[in-house]
Motif scaffolding. Structure first.
Motif, PDB file in Angstrom:
ATOM      1  N   LEU A  63       0.842  -1.205   0.000  1.00  0.00           N
ATOM      2  CA  LEU A  63       0.000   0.000   0.000  1.00  0.00           C
ATOM      3  C   LEU A  63       0.875   1.253   0.000  1.00  0.00           C
ATOM      4  N   TRP A  64       1.880   1.236   0.875  1.00  0.00           N
ATOM      5  CA  TRP A  64       2.769   2.390   0.993  1.00  0.00           C
ATOM      6  C   TRP A  64       3.574   2.575  -0.293  1.00  0.00           C
ATOM      7  N   ASP A  65       3.999   1.469  -0.884  1.00  0.00           N
ATOM      8  CA  ASP A  65       4.766   1.512  -2.133  1.00  0.00           C
ATOM      9  C   ASP A  65       3.968   2.222  -3.225  1.00  0.00           C
ATOM     10  N   ILE A  66       2.712   1.839  -3.350  1.00  0.00           N
ATOM     11  CA  ILE A  66       1.870   2.442  -4.389  1.00  0.00           C
ATOM     12  C   ILE A  66       1.627   3.923  -4.085  1.00  0.00           C
ATOM     13  N   ILE A  67       1.453   4.247  -2.791  1.00  0.00           N
ATOM     14  CA  ILE A  67       1.230   5.649  -2.418  1.00  0.00           C
ATOM     15  C   ILE A  67       2.473   6.491  -2.767  1.00  0.00           C
ATOM     16  N   VAL A  68       3.667   5.942  -2.486  1.00  0.00           N
ATOM     17  CA  VAL A  68       4.903   6.687  -2.773  1.00  0.00           C
ATOM     18  C   VAL A  68       5.022   6.966  -4.266  1.00  0.00           C
ATOM     19  N   ILE A  69       4.752   5.938  -5.071  1.00  0.00           N
ATOM     20  CA  ILE A  69       4.839   6.140  -6.519  1.00  0.00           C
ATOM     21  C   ILE A  69       3.798   7.170  -6.963  1.00  0.00           C
ATOM     22  N   PHE A  70       2.647   7.128  -6.319  1.00  0.00           N
ATOM     23  CA  PHE A  70       1.604   8.091  -6.656  1.00  0.00           C
ATOM     24  C   PHE A  70       2.043   9.515  -6.284  1.00  0.00           C
ATOM     25  N   ILE A  71       2.707   9.640  -5.117  1.00  0.00           N
ATOM     26  CA  ILE A  71       3.212  10.962  -4.701  1.00  0.00           C
ATOM     27  C   ILE A  71       4.215  11.477  -5.742  1.00  0.00           C
ATOM     28  N   LEU A  72       5.101  10.566  -6.184  1.00  0.00           N
ATOM     29  CA  LEU A  72       6.096  10.939  -7.190  1.00  0.00           C
ATOM     30  C   LEU A  72       5.407  11.354  -8.483  1.00  0.00           C
ATOM     31  N   PHE A  73       4.369  10.623  -8.824  1.00  0.00           N
ATOM     32  CA  PHE A  73       3.597  10.907 -10.037  1.00  0.00           C
ATOM     33  C   PHE A  73       2.965  12.310  -9.959  1.00  0.00           C
ATOM     34  N   MET A  74       2.430  12.642  -8.784  1.00  0.00           N
ATOM     35  CA  MET A  74       1.767  13.940  -8.621  1.00  0.00           C
ATOM     36  C   MET A  74       2.794  15.066  -8.517  1.00  0.00           C
ATOM     37  N   ALA A  75       3.946  14.768  -7.865  1.00  0.00           N
ATOM     38  CA  ALA A  75       4.922  15.830  -7.619  1.00  0.00           C
ATOM     39  C   ALA A  75       5.651  16.207  -8.913  1.00  0.00           C
ATOM     40  N   SER A  76       5.962  15.199  -9.745  1.00  0.00           N
ATOM     41  CA  SER A  76       6.670  15.353 -11.016  1.00  0.00           C
ATOM     42  C   SER A  76       8.034  16.038 -10.865  1.00  0.00           C
ATOM     43  N   GLU A  77       8.506  16.267  -9.662  1.00  0.00           N
ATOM     44  CA  GLU A  77       9.879  16.730  -9.434  1.00  0.00           C
ATOM     45  C   GLU A  77      10.297  16.353  -8.012  1.00  0.00           C
ATOM     46  N   MET A  78      11.597  16.304  -7.795  1.00  0.00           N
ATOM     47  CA  MET A  78      12.107  15.926  -6.478  1.00  0.00           C
ATOM     48  C   MET A  78      11.743  17.004  -5.435  1.00  0.00           C
ATOM     49  N   SER A  79      11.096  16.578  -4.372  1.00  0.00           N
ATOM     50  CA  SER A  79      10.774  17.515  -3.305  1.00  0.00           C
ATOM     51  C   SER A  79      11.026  16.817  -1.969  1.00  0.00           C
TER      52      SER A  79
ATOM     53  N   PHE B  97       5.975   2.481 -32.578  1.00  0.00           N
ATOM     54  CA  PHE B  97       6.059   2.851 -33.999  1.00  0.00           C
ATOM     55  C   PHE B  97       6.381   4.334 -34.212  1.00  0.00           C
ATOM     56  N   GLY B  98       6.942   4.957 -33.200  1.00  0.00           N
ATOM     57  CA  GLY B  98       7.304   6.369 -33.302  1.00  0.00           C
ATOM     58  C   GLY B  98       8.006   6.793 -32.034  1.00  0.00           C
ATOM     59  N   LEU B  99       8.276   8.092 -31.928  1.00  0.00           N
ATOM     60  CA  LEU B  99       8.980   8.575 -30.738  1.00  0.00           C
ATOM     61  C   LEU B  99       8.026   8.771 -29.553  1.00  0.00           C
ATOM     62  N   GLU B 100       6.732   8.696 -29.823  1.00  0.00           N
ATOM     63  CA  GLU B 100       5.729   8.790 -28.752  1.00  0.00           C
ATOM     64  C   GLU B 100       4.830   7.577 -28.796  1.00  0.00           C
ATOM     65  N   GLY B 101       4.252   7.244 -27.651  1.00  0.00           N
ATOM     66  CA  GLY B 101       3.322   6.127 -27.599  1.00  0.00           C
ATOM     67  C   GLY B 101       1.967   6.509 -28.171  1.00  0.00           C
ATOM     68  N   PHE B 102       1.087   5.561 -28.149  1.00  0.00           N
ATOM     69  CA  PHE B 102      -0.294   5.768 -28.570  1.00  0.00           C
ATOM     70  C   PHE B 102      -0.897   6.929 -27.756  1.00  0.00           C
ATOM     71  N   ILE B 103      -0.505   6.997 -26.475  1.00  0.00           N
ATOM     72  CA  ILE B 103      -0.893   8.087 -25.575  1.00  0.00           C
ATOM     73  C   ILE B 103       0.387   8.544 -24.876  1.00  0.00           C
ATOM     74  N   SER B 104       0.525   9.847 -24.691  1.00  0.00           N
ATOM     75  CA  SER B 104       1.741  10.360 -24.055  1.00  0.00           C
ATOM     76  C   SER B 104       1.422  11.619 -23.254  1.00  0.00           C
ATOM     77  N   PHE B 105       1.937  11.681 -22.048  1.00  0.00           N
ATOM     78  CA  PHE B 105       1.810  12.913 -21.247  1.00  0.00           C
ATOM     79  C   PHE B 105       2.925  12.942 -20.211  1.00  0.00           C
ATOM     80  N   GLU B 106       3.153  14.101 -19.603  1.00  0.00           N
ATOM     81  CA  GLU B 106       4.200  14.249 -18.598  1.00  0.00           C
ATOM     82  C   GLU B 106       3.851  13.385 -17.371  1.00  0.00           C
ATOM     83  N   GLY B 107       4.700  12.446 -17.053  1.00  0.00           N
ATOM     84  CA  GLY B 107       4.457  11.582 -15.896  1.00  0.00           C
ATOM     85  C   GLY B 107       4.004  10.183 -16.283  1.00  0.00           C
ATOM     86  N   ASP B 108       3.953   9.892 -17.591  1.00  0.00           N
ATOM     87  CA  ASP B 108       3.479   8.555 -18.004  1.00  0.00           C
ATOM     88  C   ASP B 108       4.429   7.436 -17.565  1.00  0.00           C
TER      89      ASP B 108
END
Lengths: 103, 331
Positions: A63-79, B97-108
Motif C-alpha cells: 500500500l505504501w509503495d503504491i502511495i509513494v509512486i503516486f506521490i512521485l507521479f503527482m509531484a513530477s519533481e524531487m521535493s 512505432f514512433g517517438l511517442e506512444g499511442f498516448i503520451s503525457f508528462e508523468g506517463d
C-alpha cells in the motif's frame, strides 16, 4: 493532456473487450456443487489456519509503495515529500530482513 | 464525435494486437527454451508451431472450469480480467512505432511503474480466494518476492528517469544517448539494466526465481486451483507481462525505437514507423531472449536465497547506480 472522455474510453474499452473474451469460455460445473481440487487431492476444501503476521506487514508495504509512486507521479519533481517517502519506503523494506536476521 | 469513434477503434485494434503479440512472445519463449534444453518445442500447430499458444488458449477456454467448494467465484473471475487489463494499459504508452506512444503525457513513466506495482497485487490476492493450502503458500512466497524485488526495480527505473531528467517516456528513450564527460549515459546505466532484467524475471516468476509456483514443491503454488478459462487468462497475463517487461526495459535502457534508419524521400511517412517498430521489437526480442537464456541455464533458488540475492546484492547495486549517476554528473 488527454480529455476526460478519452481517458474513460481508454480505461473502459479494453476491460469490456476482455470481459467479452472471458465470457466466451466454458463455465459448466458439476451438479453436486462440490468440486475436487484441480491438483488432484481428495481432501475436503478448507481454509488453512495459516495467517502469518508478516502478511499484514507486506500488505501495508505494498500500500505504501503504491502511495509513494503516486506521490512521485503527482509531484513530477524531487521535493522533500518525495525524498522522505522514498526513505520511509526503503526503511520499511529493510525492517523485514533485520527482523529475520535477529530471529 | 468521429474523432472519438476512431480513437475507440484504435484502442480495440491495439488490445487485439497486444494479445496476439503475447501469443507470439510465448511461442518464442517456448521455442528458445526447448532448443536450449535439446527439445523440439511447439511444432504441430502452424509453421514451426507458431500457432500453438493460440491453440492452447482456445483449448483451455473450452475446458470445464473446476474450483474447490468455498471459492470466491466472482472475485477470481474479476482478478483474471483485471490483471490482464492492468498489463494491456501500459502498452499504450510505449513508443513502438514512433517517438511517442499511442498516448503520451508528462508523468506517463511513473504511471507505468505504478500499474506494474498494482498488478503484483493480483498475484497476491487471487490465491487467498481459494480454500486450498497450495495457493496460500504460493501467495506468501509471492508477497515476500514482491517485497524483495520492488525497491531495486524501482531504483533501476528511477535511474533512467534521473538520467533523462524527465518523467515523460518520449524523452526517457533518449537517456542512453546523452553524452556527459565523453561517456554515453547508456554505459553508465548498465548496473540498472542488470537489476531491471533480474527483477523482471522475479516479477515474471521465471526460473531461477520461480519459488511461488514451484511445481515439485507446492504443485504450482498460486496456480494450483486455476483451470479452464481462468487458467487461460492467467497464462495470457503471464505472456502479456513478458512482452511488457521486455518492452519497458527496451524503452528505459536501450533507447526504445531509436536506431539507424534508411529513409526514401516521399516515403518517410510509411518507412519511419516500420523502422521504429523494427528496432523496438528487435531490442525487445533480445531482452526476452536474455530472460529465456538465463531461465534455461539456471535451477530454482530457495525463497531465502532469492531474498538474500535481492536484499544483499541487487539493492546495493541499484543504490550504487543512483550514486554513480549523481557523482558522474557532478564531475
Amino acid at each position: 493532456m488527454m480529455d476526460p472522455l478519452s481517458v474513460i474510453l481508454l480505461v473502459i474499452i479494453p476491460f469490456i473487450l476482455l470481459t467479452i473474451l472471458y465470457s466466451l469460455g466454458k463455465v459448466a460445473r458439476r451438479e453436486t456443487g462440490r468440486e475436487p481440487f484441480a491438483s488432484g487431492h481428495a481432501f475436503p476444501s478448507t481454509y488453512i489456519p495459516y495467517k502469518p503476521r508478516w502478511l499484514y506487514y507486506i500488505a501495508l508495504f505494498i500500500l505504501w509503495d503504491i502511495i509513494v509512486i503516486f506521490i512521485l507521479f503527482m509531484a513530477s519533481e524531487m521535493s522533500l515529500y518525495v525524498i522522505t517517502s522514498l526513505l520511509i519506503l526503503i526503511a520499511t523494506m529493510l525492517a523485514y530482513p533485520i527482523r529475520i536476521s535477529k530471529g | 464525435m468521429l474523432e472519438k469513434v476512431i480513437f475507440s477503434l484504435k484502442i480495440i485494434a491495439w488490445t487485439i494486437v497486444v494479445i496476439f503479440l503475447a501469443f507470439l512472445v510465448e511461442w518464442f519463449y517456448r521455442k528458445v527454451l526447448a532448443h536450449m534444453q535439446h527439445r523440439v518445442g511447439p511444432k504441430l500447430a502452424g509453421k514451426l508451431g507458431i500457432l500453438q499458444p493460440i491453440a492452447d488458449f482456445i483449448k483451455l477456454m473450452r475446458k470445464r472450469q473446476i474450483s474447490p467448494a468455498g471459492t470466491d467465484e466472482f472475485f477470481v473471475d474479476f482478478t483474471a480480467i483485471f490483471g490482464l487489463w492492468l498489463m494491456i494499459i501500459p502498452t499504450m504508452f510505449l513508443p513502438i512505432f514512433g517517438l511517442e506512444g499511442f498516448i503520451s503525457f508528462e508523468g506517463d513513466a511513473v504511471l507505468i511503474i505504478m500499474l506494474l506495482a498494482i498488478s503484483s497485487l493480483v498475484y497476491i490476492v487471487t490465491p487467498y480466494l481459494f480454500p486450498s493450502p497450495y495457493p496460500t503458500i504460493g501467495a506468501g512466497r509471492r508477497a515476500e518476492l514482491y517485497l524483495s524485488y520492488e525497491i531495486p526495480m524501482f531504483l533501476a527505473f528511477a535511474s533512467a528517469i534521473f538520467a533523462a531528467g524527465s518523467l515523460r517516456i518520449s524523452e526517457i528513450i533518449f537517456a542512453p544517448t546523452i553524452i556527459r564527460n565523453d561517456i554515453p549515459t547508456g554505459i553508465l546505466l548498465v548496473p540498472a539494466l542488470i537489476v531491471a532484467i533480474l527483477s523482471s524475471m522475479s516479477r515474471l516468476k521465471k526460473v531461477p526465481f520461480d519459488a511461488p509456483v514451484a511445481e515439485t514443491e507446492i504443485a504450482g503454488g498460486w496456480e494450483a486451483e486455476l483451470s479452464g478459462r481462468r487458467l487461460a487468462f492467467f497464462n495470457l497475463l503471464t505472456d502479456v507481462k513478458l512482452f511488457v517487461m521486455g518492452a519497458i526495459i527496451t524503452t528505459f535502457f536501450l533507447g526504445g525505437p531509436l536506431g539507424p534508419m534508411i529513409l526514401i524521400s516521399g516515403l518517410e511517412w510509411i518507412l519511419a514507423p516500420v523502422w521504429y517498430g523494427f528496432w523496438f521489437f528487435l531490442k525487445t526480442v533480445v531482452v526476452i531472449f536474455i530472460i529465456t537464456a538465463v531461465s534455461a541455464a539456471t535451477a530454482r533458488f530457495r525463497i531465502d536465497q532469492v531474498l538474500k540475492i535481492f536484499w544483499d546484492r541487487l539493492l546495493y547495486l541499484s543504490v550504487f547506480q543512483v550514486i554513480l549517476l549523481i557523482l558522474w554528473w557532478s564531475l
